[in-house]
Design an enzyme around this catalytic site. Sequence first.
Site, short mmCIF file in Angstrom:
data_model
loop_
_atom_site.label_atom_id
_atom_site.label_comp_id
_atom_site.label_asym_id
_atom_site.label_seq_id
_atom_site.Cartn_x
_atom_site.Cartn_y
_atom_site.Cartn_z
N TYR A 133 0.95 -1.43 0.08
CA TYR A 133 0.26 0.11 -0.21
C TYR A 133 0.76 1.54 -0.04
O TYR A 133 1.00 1.93 -0.89
CB TYR A 133 -0.94 -0.09 1.02
CG TYR A 133 -0.89 1.23 1.69
CD1 TYR A 133 -2.83 1.51 0.41
CD2 TYR A 133 -1.35 2.11 2.58
CE1 TYR A 133 -3.26 3.07 0.76
CE2 TYR A 133 -1.89 3.08 2.61
CZ TYR A 133 -2.97 4.08 1.79
OH TYR A 133 -3.48 5.14 2.07
O1 LIG Z 1 -2.02 7.17 7.66
C1 LIG Z 1 -2.40 6.11 6.87
O2 LIG Z 1 -1.79 6.07 6.09
C2 LIG Z 1 -3.18 5.20 6.47
O3 LIG Z 1 -3.68 4.78 8.13
C3 LIG Z 1 -4.70 4.17 8.30
O4 LIG Z 1 -4.07 2.73 8.57
P1 LIG Z 1 -3.74 2.56 9.42
O5 LIG Z 1 -2.81 3.65 10.61
O6 LIG Z 1 -2.82 0.86 9.49
O7 LIG Z 1 -5.26 2.42 10.50
P2 LIG Z 1 -5.52 1.10 11.82
O8 LIG Z 1 -5.95 -0.31 10.23
O9 LIG Z 1 -7.24 1.69 11.67
O10 LIG Z 1 -4.95 0.55 12.33
C4 LIG Z 1 -4.31 1.92 13.54
C5 LIG Z 1 -3.58 1.01 14.06
O11 LIG Z 1 -4.49 -0.55 14.75
C6 LIG Z 1 -3.74 -1.33 14.83
N1 LIG Z 1 -4.51 -2.60 14.48
C7 LIG Z 1 -5.41 -2.39 13.13
C8 LIG Z 1 -6.41 -3.48 13.51
C9 LIG Z 1 -6.36 -4.56 14.84
O12 LIG Z 1 -7.25 -5.71 13.93
N2 LIG Z 1 -5.80 -4.02 15.99
C10 LIG Z 1 -4.36 -3.40 15.46
O13 LIG Z 1 -3.87 -3.33 17.01
C11 LIG Z 1 -2.50 -1.67 13.68
O14 LIG Z 1 -1.50 -2.06 13.81
C12 LIG Z 1 -2.75 0.53 14.21
O15 LIG Z 1 -1.13 0.58 15.09
C13 LIG Z 1 -5.20 3.46 7.11
O16 LIG Z 1 -6.51 2.71 6.91
C14 LIG Z 1 -4.25 3.42 5.64
O17 LIG Z 1 -5.51 3.06 4.82
C15 LIG Z 1 -4.23 4.28 5.13
O18 LIG Z 1 -5.01 5.63 4.87
#
Ligand SMILES: O=C(O)[C@H]1O[C@H](OP(=O)(O)OP(=O)(O)OC[C@H]2O[C@@H](n3ccc(=O)[nH]c3=O)[C@H](O)[C@@H]2O)[C@H](O)[C@@H](O)[C@H]1O
Length: 444
Positions: free
Chosen positions: A243
Amino acid sequence: MMRLMEAELFPSTPGKVKIERAHTINRQFNRCFASTSTMFLWALFLIALTASYLSFQSFVDTSSRYFNASWGGMHWEKQIRASATVRRPGGMSVLVTGAAGFVGTHVSLALRKRGDGVVGLDNFNSYYDPSLKKAREALLESHGVFVVEGDIDDARLLAKLFDVVPFTHVMHLAAQAGVRYAIENPASYVHSNIAGLVTLLEACKSADPQPAVVWASSSSVYGLNEKAPFSEADRTDRPASLYAATKKAGEEITHTYNHIYGLSITGLRFFTVYGPWGRPDMAYFSFTRNILQGKPITVYRGKNRVDLARDFTFIDDIVKGCVASLDTAEKSTGSGGRKGSPAQYRIYNLGNTSPVTVPALVGILERHLKVKAKKNVVEMPGNGDVPFTHANISLARAELGYKPTTNLETGLKKFVRWYLSYYGYSPRSGGSAAEATTGSAKSL
Ligand SMILES: O=C(O)[C@H]1O[C@H](OP(=O)(O)OP(=O)(O)OC[C@H]2O[C@@H](n3ccc(=O)[nH]c3=O)[C@H](O)[C@@H]2O)[C@H](O)[C@@H](O)[C@H]1O
């Protein structure tokens, strides 16, 4: 068989009987030959029939695709023109891609409310529940924003849209989102974030006038960067997920179109955007659903038991950053597919500047939902996550007047209020939110 016939036809010792027999065999051979040529003709006929059937099928297929397409026609064009109509002096007409998405819906509404013309474009794919996208579309339509159902990788559709409306700006928010889903479906990232982006930029470069383009990059481009907070000038050449790699590629691709064709480009690195009408695949959203249903949630933890942290940014702040980017975008300089003079090229962080750990996020949700979460804490799988994000927003503050005002506590309160009013019942259990909070899940 032929040898046998020859032996019969030309016997070694000629005689009457043999001659009569030869006549009979001759007749048989002629009959056989006649039936072979008939068969041959039939075969030819069948081949011709099959070929014409196939070409007819392909004609029917092509024309039905043309005639049954979900876009096109006079009524469709009228809807687009009405939606693109500017209702304020000096307003803009904006094509918003991904308009039925989370950020797309909010930005489209904000633009429409202040009198800009907005036409949405969305393919309504099933990455997450399309009924939520349809509900957002209904919300947009109730405010006079028409959403075209189509893909950004459809060059014909884009050419038609620019033909119908001379868009001044494109707000490009359509993308395959999600960091971890890239492991499951890498092709969808290439389709939307690379191929779709190029098709869109091709349309923009050929449009007359060329629009200014503002588009969604991502905080994920900082990848394994350890220098905090992340500044636009920091390294972005170590992506941790496909991504992130496709978003980084998007930054390079947009630069090319800026350099060659004079497209005005602004890339916005969004930091984990959350809020009402959000994306069900994101942690805050799926945690809320599971907590209300009394189901466990999985909380990832980094190496050495360090909590993961994100610079969670509330949607209203992001919308202000998007609108300010559109307002300050200079015009593209090209025409007829050629650059006039050097065009504007910008990249900004749009974050909140205050990272919060994932367990702290869960704690806030527990308070707002009045339900204790069942947490499974596991080590972060190696599937594209980064340990933390933290935005330096000095550049956006100086040049866009960007100033986030909503902290996670307040933003999640607004999200929870929306979630409860939208779903009313927890989506799976069918029980009311109140029941869910006092039912199988433990109340705080
Ligand atoms: O800033 C971005 O550019 C991206 O932001 C977002 O990604 P992320 O920051 O990964 O958000 P998100 O999935 O909410 O996980 C948040 C936290 O929860 C943790 N996480 C997640 C799922 C889970 O089941 N458990 C968990 O601990 C996980 O490990 C993480 O630490 C957008 O989805 C992406 O499209 C993109 O725009």
